[in-house]
Scaffold this motif. Structure first.
Motif, PDB file in Angstrom:
ATOM      1  N   TYR A  14       0.839  -1.201   0.000  1.00 16.79           N
ATOM      2  CA  TYR A  14       0.000   0.000   0.000  1.00 16.79           C
ATOM      3  C   TYR A  14       0.879   1.259   0.000  1.00 16.79           C
ATOM      4  CZ  TYR A  14      -3.778  -3.209   1.299  1.00 16.79           C
ATOM      5  OH  TYR A  14      -4.703  -4.228   1.334  1.00 16.79           O
TER       6      TYR A  14
ATOM      7  N   VAL B  92      -4.748   3.317   3.722  1.00 23.58           N
ATOM      8  CA  VAL B  92      -5.944   2.592   3.261  1.00 23.58           C
ATOM      9  C   VAL B  92      -7.035   2.786   4.312  1.00 23.58           C
ATOM     10  CG1 VAL B  92      -6.878   0.379   2.517  1.00 23.58           C
ATOM     11  CG2 VAL B  92      -4.458   0.866   2.167  1.00 23.58           C
TER      12      VAL B  92
ATOM     13  N   ARG C 170      -5.546   5.436  -3.496  1.00 16.92           N
ATOM     14  CA  ARG C 170      -5.139   4.201  -2.834  1.00 16.92           C
ATOM     15  C   ARG C 170      -4.308   3.416  -3.838  1.00 16.92           C
ATOM     16  NH1 ARG C 170      -6.685  -1.714  -2.394  1.00 16.92           N
ATOM     17  NH2 ARG C 170      -5.565  -1.353  -4.321  1.00 16.92           N
TER      18      ARG C 170
END
Ligand SMILES: O=C(O)CCC(=O)C(=O)O
Length: 258
Positions: free
Chosen positions: A152, A156, A220
């Motif tokens: 990531y 998130v 994201r």
């Protein structure tokens, strides 16, 4: 746990295990709790493990690929990388991160190979998928065949296209029934991942999971990579240039030698 099945025995490959150890990805690279999480829940989240400079490198690679928040992609932000070279140094480092390789080994318990590498950045309003697993190929039903990791690059949250997972569903060893594969459907036991930028989710590819809609429009960005058991190597679809500086032990472990 939702089910259970005996694991098949696979012949030991000492050279592979030595290569893993040489990369710092031996059994000690995973804590007992991380191993248990992979066994029982089917996933482990390594929180905030990517240091700032590396994270910036991954973001630059992602944005340079044209799939970042400002980029465009027909599939709502999912783009596979066909080939990796010396210019994707941050990505190449991620692919051989010792704790990731140790987690892959923990699940597959036999030699493996790099599968596909992709960027996944759900566009505002897009990204909702039905629950699915990442394995549809043939194979021994008594063993797991694929492991997936998501790096990531942004925080998130439940609103920006988080991953959802059904803990324990890897033990069912079958894909979700048709009604649950509908993107609009939810399972009462599903969980939504929340994580800081620089966290890494590693999950058994037989676990039921999916991306969700990016409702907030906040970015994201994620690097997604899969690893397949070596006997399924023909399913590997991202290639890595020979001249990219990956050391021989890592080339061996990623199945790039043969
Ligand atoms: O983006 C995610 O969180 C998961 C993506 C996924 O499961 C897929 O692309 O198959």
């Amino acid at each position: 746990m939702l089910g259970g099945m005996e694991e098949a025995a696979h012949p030991r490959d000492v050279a592979f295990e030595e290569a893993l150890a040489a990369l710092g990805a031996g059994p000690a690279a995973l804590s007992a709790g991380e191993g248990r999480a992979l066994d029982d829940a089917g996933y482990v989240l390594f929180r905030s493990v990517v240091e700032p400079a590396w994270l910036e490198g991954l973001r630059a690679d992602c944005d340079g690929w044209g799939v970042g928040v400002a980029g465009d992609s027909a599939q709502g932000g999912n783009q596979q990388m066909a080939r990796l070279g010396e210019h994707q140094g941050a990505v190449l480092r991620a692919l051989r991160w010792p704790r990731l390789l140790a987690a892959v080994w923990h699940v597959l318990r036999r030699p493996f190979a790099l599968g596909a590498v992709a960027w996944r950045c759900p566009r505002p309003g897009l990204g909702q998928q039905g629950l699915h697993m990442d394995w549809s190929g043939p194979g021994d039903p008594g063993a797991f065949h694929v492991v997936t990791a998501l790096w990531y690059l942004d925080e998130v949250t439940p609103d920006n296209g988080a991953t959802r997972l059904l803990p324990g569903s890897h033990e069912l060893r079958r894909r979700p029934p048709k009604d649950l594969a509908d993107p609009a459907r939810h399972h009462p036991q599903e969980v939504t991942v929340e994580a800081e930028a620089g966290s890494v989710l590693v999950f058994n590819g037989h676990l039921w999971h999916s991306g969700t809609r990016n409702r907030s429009g906040a970015p994201r960005r994620a690097l997604q990579c899969s690893f397949v058991a070596r006997e399924h190597r023909r399913m590997s679809c991202t290639t890595v240039d020979e001249a990219c500086g990956i050391p021989p032990a890592a080339r061996h472990v990623l199945g790039l030698m043969e």
